[in-house]
Design a protein around this motif. Structure first.
Motif, PDB file in Angstrom:
ATOM      1  N   PHE A  57      -8.317  41.174  43.966  1.00 11.57           N
ATOM      2  CA  PHE A  57      -9.073  40.419  42.956  1.00 11.57           C
ATOM      3  C   PHE A  57      -8.130  39.496  42.197  1.00 11.57           C
ATOM      4  CE2 PHE A  57     -12.865  43.288  42.902  1.00 11.57           C
ATOM      5  CZ  PHE A  57     -13.821  42.293  42.888  1.00 11.57           C
ATOM      6  N   ASP A 117     -11.874  46.329  33.608  1.00 13.90           N
ATOM      7  CA  ASP A 117     -11.837  47.501  34.471  1.00 13.90           C
ATOM      8  C   ASP A 117     -12.286  47.133  35.891  1.00 13.90           C
ATOM      9  OD1 ASP A 117     -11.445  50.124  35.068  1.00 13.90           O
ATOM     10  OD2 ASP A 117     -13.376  50.816  34.284  1.00 13.90           O
TER      11      ASP A 117
ATOM     12  N   MET C  82     -17.911  44.178  47.601  1.00  9.68           N
ATOM     13  CA  MET C  82     -16.688  44.594  46.915  1.00  9.68           C
ATOM     14  C   MET C  82     -16.973  44.988  45.464  1.00  9.68           C
ATOM     15  SD  MET C  82     -13.436  42.165  47.855  1.00  9.68           S
ATOM     16  CE  MET C  82     -12.379  42.479  46.414  1.00  9.68           C
ATOM     17  N   ILE C  83     -17.712  44.120  44.759  1.00  5.91           N
ATOM     18  CA  ILE C  83     -18.018  44.399  43.352  1.00  5.91           C
ATOM     19  C   ILE C  83     -18.780  45.722  43.239  1.00  5.91           C
ATOM     20  CG2 ILE C  83     -19.530  43.679  41.435  1.00  5.91           C
ATOM     21  CD1 ILE C  83     -17.254  41.969  41.247  1.00  5.91           C
ATOM     22  N   VAL C  86     -16.387  48.586  43.886  1.00  4.50           N
ATOM     23  CA  VAL C  86     -15.470  48.777  42.763  1.00  4.50           C
ATOM     24  C   VAL C  86     -16.194  49.452  41.597  1.00  4.50           C
ATOM     25  CG1 VAL C  86     -14.162  47.564  40.971  1.00  4.50           C
ATOM     26  CG2 VAL C  86     -13.924  46.883  43.361  1.00  4.50           C
ATOM     27  N   MET C  87     -17.409  48.988  41.312  1.00  6.65           N
ATOM     28  CA  MET C  87     -18.159  49.565  40.197  1.00  6.65           C
ATOM     29  C   MET C  87     -18.420  51.047  40.443  1.00  6.65           C
ATOM     30  SD  MET C  87     -20.801  46.475  39.179  1.00  6.65           S
ATOM     31  CE  MET C  87     -21.728  47.450  37.979  1.00  6.65           C
ATOM     32  N   LYS C  90     -15.255  53.087  39.965  1.00 12.55           N
ATOM     33  CA  LYS C  90     -14.840  53.180  38.569  1.00 12.55           C
ATOM     34  C   LYS C  90     -15.946  53.756  37.692  1.00 12.55           C
ATOM     35  CE  LYS C  90     -11.201  49.885  39.219  1.00 12.55           C
ATOM     36  NZ  LYS C  90     -10.533  48.623  38.936  1.00 12.55           N
TER      37      LYS C  90
END
Lengths: 151, 151, 151
Positions: A57, A117, C82-83, C86-87, C90
């Protein structure tokens, strides 16, 4: 204000509005979220330990205000250069000076903690003087505010 | 309202909201800035002396509301044509009529003076009835306003 | 709020703000218009009789929140994946859970009737619990509201 976008033209608009509002005696808070975070990144690489996705990223997104693209007619960066050169020739303050002037005159620049984050960006990578805050902090300020924009 | 975008779909949304608000008795001021200026350009070429960069900008950006693109699915203008034809078939007012109706009913249409300067657009190139104003004027109106949008 | 955009990232931002505001005791109404309508579409195909243009729109636009693209760096859907991943890693609530949580806690989700007409989308194609309303309804709520955003 919420600055969601990381486009050069929208960043300029946001900071022109912010500087104008401060000049007229208003208190201004801007929450930078998602792509808007890139506006606040330091131009130089900051050495931080990161996982693979976070590094990707960081690598793929523009590092700092000078690397931002236009939302339209960017033409591989040529459009962005043109706008900057036109602004300089016509004596309009550059984005970097607008940011500096805003922060110097007390505009509160807040980086969204959740976005940091998600995108794996840490405080050390952001320019000095940026606060970290969440959507709750923004909403508290927004409730007390007369003008709210999502840019 | 600030209209920053020069996309057909966003312009339609802005003017539908403006006309709705006026119909409900509100006073509406819209500041057109950056790409939004293109919505206000006259469709015909206006003969004005300009420098090279200003002429290039003028040439590359859409001249007037009929040349605007969609923000998504534009498909080289096909999408924009589709939306216009669908709106016509379903008896929804066209963008041009929405603009006329807004201005006739007193919506204040303001072109951002700094954006005009950056893009080299002069008053003669804008449709009749447009005022020229700066961010300060907008902020004054925004402070007195209940609903503020950045489109 | 007006949600005009049908981008994954902007939809996430809108629902994070909405959930935050509700948690702080505010009443939230969101009008979904234009591309924003796609966020509210049911993921499965709903059997409805439509004309050719309406069917084409329906086919070409993303059907539901899981099909949304990023406004930037979408890379044919890879960025969106990807987002989301990642979310998840996390422990940030997914868009679908944000929507559910918003509706469960009383956020008023309104589909813009004129946009439904333009895009040929009918009530049966939208997720349960969505109201239908026009710009007049939105403006009435906006007048009473402290924070207004156009996303």
């Amino acid at each position: 204000m919420v600055v969601f976008s990381g486009d050069l033209d929208k960043a300029i608009a946001a900071f022109i509005i912010a500087n104008g509002a401060v000049a007229m005696g208003s208190k201004v808070t801007i929450l930078f979220t998602f792509w808007g975070l890139n506006i606040l990144r330091k131009p130089e690489k900051v050495s931080v330990k990161k996982g693979l996705v976070d590094s990707m990223f960081g690598f793929m997104m523009p590092r700092g205000s000078k690397k931002l693209k236009l939302s339209q007619m960017n033409m591989m960066g040529l459009g962005a250069k043109m706008i900057r050169s036109v602004m300089k020739n016509k004596n309009i303050t550059s984005l970097e000076d607008l940011i500096k002037s805003a922060m110097d005159s007390g505009v509160e620049v807040v980086a969204c903690s959740m976005s940091m984050d998600v995108m794996g960006i840490v405080k050390e990578e952001l320019i000095d003087g940026v606060k970290i805050g969440g959507v709750g902090y923004y909403l508290g300020e927004a409730e007390d505010s007369n003008v709210n924009l999502f840019i």
